[in-house]
Design a protein around this motif. Structure first.
Motif, PDB file in Angstrom:
ATOM      1  N   VAL A   7      54.878  73.916  45.468  1.00 37.76           N
ATOM      2  CA  VAL A   7      53.714  73.283  46.395  1.00 37.76           C
ATOM      3  C   VAL A   7      53.841  73.889  47.807  1.00 37.76           C
ATOM      4  O   VAL A   7      54.407  74.561  48.159  1.00 37.76           O
ATOM      5  N   GLU A   8      53.678  72.951  48.539  1.00 34.68           N
ATOM      6  CA  GLU A   8      53.249  73.345  50.422  1.00 34.68           C
ATOM      7  C   GLU A   8      54.156  72.656  51.091  1.00 34.68           C
ATOM      8  O   GLU A   8      54.932  71.235  50.330  1.00 34.68           O
ATOM      9  N   GLU A   9      54.978  72.719  51.182  1.00 33.90           N
ATOM     10  CA  GLU A   9      56.170  72.123  52.465  1.00 33.90           C
ATOM     11  C   GLU A   9      56.148  70.922  52.949  1.00 33.90           C
ATOM     12  O   GLU A   9      56.607  70.081  52.416  1.00 33.90           O
ATOM     13  N   GLU A  10      55.139  70.580  53.677  1.00 28.72           N
ATOM     14  CA  GLU A  10      54.670  68.932  53.503  1.00 28.72           C
ATOM     15  C   GLU A  10      54.046  68.555  52.224  1.00 28.72           C
ATOM     16  O   GLU A  10      53.545  66.783  52.362  1.00 28.72           O
ATOM     17  N   ILE A  62      53.536  65.030  46.831  1.00 28.70           N
ATOM     18  CA  ILE A  62      54.526  64.521  45.709  1.00 28.70           C
ATOM     19  C   ILE A  62      55.766  63.432  46.567  1.00 28.70           C
ATOM     20  O   ILE A  62      56.127  63.990  46.743  1.00 28.70           O
ATOM     21  N   LEU A  63      56.028  62.043  45.691  1.00 25.88           N
ATOM     22  CA  LEU A  63      57.306  61.763  45.663  1.00 25.88           C
ATOM     23  C   LEU A  63      58.165  61.680  44.586  1.00 25.88           C
ATOM     24  O   LEU A  63      58.234  60.811  43.533  1.00 25.88           O
ATOM     25  N   TRP A  64      58.830  62.683  45.241  1.00 20.54           N
ATOM     26  CA  TRP A  64      60.083  62.803  44.086  1.00 20.54           C
ATOM     27  C   TRP A  64      60.646  61.997  43.700  1.00 20.54           C
ATOM     28  O   TRP A  64      62.319  62.435  44.792  1.00 20.54           O
ATOM     29  N   PHE A  65      61.148  60.407  42.848  1.00 19.15           N
ATOM     30  CA  PHE A  65      62.173  60.237  42.655  1.00 19.15           C
ATOM     31  C   PHE A  65      63.145  60.414  41.852  1.00 19.15           C
ATOM     32  O   PHE A  65      62.949  60.093  40.438  1.00 19.15           O
ATOM     33  N   THR A  66      64.092  60.682  42.533  1.00 17.69           N
ATOM     34  CA  THR A  66      65.006  61.451  41.304  1.00 17.69           C
ATOM     35  C   THR A  66      66.757  60.605  41.217  1.00 17.69           C
ATOM     36  O   THR A  66      66.896  59.547  42.665  1.00 17.69           O
ATOM     37  N   LEU A 118      48.805  70.046  40.407  1.00 25.24           N
ATOM     38  CA  LEU A 118      47.618  69.936  39.608  1.00 25.24           C
ATOM     39  C   LEU A 118      46.441  68.330  40.633  1.00 25.24           C
ATOM     40  O   LEU A 118      45.832  68.353  41.176  1.00 25.24           O
ATOM     41  N   PHE A 119      47.357  67.481  40.412  1.00 25.79           N
ATOM     42  CA  PHE A 119      47.661  66.153  41.012  1.00 25.79           C
ATOM     43  C   PHE A 119      46.685  66.628  42.691  1.00 25.79           C
ATOM     44  O   PHE A 119      46.217  65.738  43.097  1.00 25.79           O
ATOM     45  N   ILE A 120      48.248  66.566  43.018  1.00 27.83           N
ATOM     46  CA  ILE A 120      47.772  66.919  44.612  1.00 27.83           C
ATOM     47  C   ILE A 120      46.789  68.268  44.647  1.00 27.83           C
ATOM     48  O   ILE A 120      46.311  67.963  45.953  1.00 27.83           O
ATOM     49  N   ASP A 121      46.650  69.255  44.562  1.00 24.11           N
ATOM     50  CA  ASP A 121      44.728  69.896  44.490  1.00 24.11           C
ATOM     51  C   ASP A 121      43.725  68.574  44.643  1.00 24.11           C
ATOM     52  O   ASP A 121      42.484  69.423  44.887  1.00 24.11           O
ATOM     53  N   SER A 122      43.995  67.685  42.971  1.00 20.13           N
ATOM     54  CA  SER A 122      43.015  66.746  43.350  1.00 20.13           C
ATOM     55  C   SER A 122      42.667  66.573  44.398  1.00 20.13           C
ATOM     56  O   SER A 122      42.285  65.363  44.415  1.00 20.13           O
TER      57      SER A 122
END
Length: 200
Positions: A122-125, A30-34, A95-99
């Motif tokens: 999710v995982e650290e990385e 995930i790139l989480w833009f805030t 779910l997207f990460i898992d996919s």
């Protein structure tokens, strides 16, 4: 009241996350833009999306406004609903990460606690917080949807930066300054960071 979950059992997938990543040829994260409204979150996220897509990456954008048309159409903008909005997006992003995909999320997500909740899913990385820095003054000047003007007239309540708080990230992985840098420069910087971290 929630029903008892004791009869719900996790069903393991026949294909692992790592197998999907291997087939896609890149990591999933995930790139989480805030940042404040009008800071450029969606614009940068979509520009990066286009660049990654052109490179053949499996990538998708989850945008705050778009998600509220469907998945989160039942939520308002008070603190409780904002928290639930981010919780749901966190679960979808997982779910997207898992996919095996890259997910770019563009949400104001004003509360540190909520962003950290997603980080801990999710995982650290797999979680990179991207603080899209832009002053309130500049965001008000841009005001592409006329929301700041309405907020100043008190036609909109619970508006981040005006009548509701925004808690800046304390240790984001990435900071973009959209007052000083163009969209193209922000995208180039992001691509370089992702390559350095061997995520793409």
């Amino acid at each position: 009241m929630r029903e008892n979950n004791e009869n719900i059992v996790w069903h393991e997938s026949a294909v692992t996350k790592q197998e999907r990543r291997t087939q896609n040829g890149h990591q999933s994260f995930i790139l989480w833009f805030t940042g404040l409204s009008a800071s450029g979150k969606s614009t940068v996220a979509n520009a990066l999306f286009h660049s990654l897509f052109q490179q053949g990456k499996q990538v998708y954008v989850l945008d705050g406004d778009n998600v509220r048309h469907g998945l989160n159409h039942d939520l308002g903008f008070n603190e409780g609903d904002r928290k639930e909005n981010i919780r749901r997006i966190g679960e979808v992003s997982k779910l997207f990460i898992d996919s095996g995909q890259i997910v770019l999320t563009a949400f104001i997500s004003p509360y540190r606690q909520d962003r950290n909740l997603v980080r801990n899913l999710v995982e650290e990385e797999e979680f990179l917080e991207v603080y899209v820095h832009c002053s309130l003054e500049e965001c008000e000047k841009r005001d592409p949807k006329g929301l700041y003007k309405k907020a100043r007239k008190q036609e909109i309540t619970h508006f981040t930066g005006i009548s509701a708080p925004y808690e800046k990230p304390e240790n984001p992985e990435i900071v973009l300054d959209t007052e000083k840098n163009s969209i193209e420069e922000c995208v180039e910087y992001l691509l370089n960071v992702l390559k350095q971290k061997q995520l793409i």
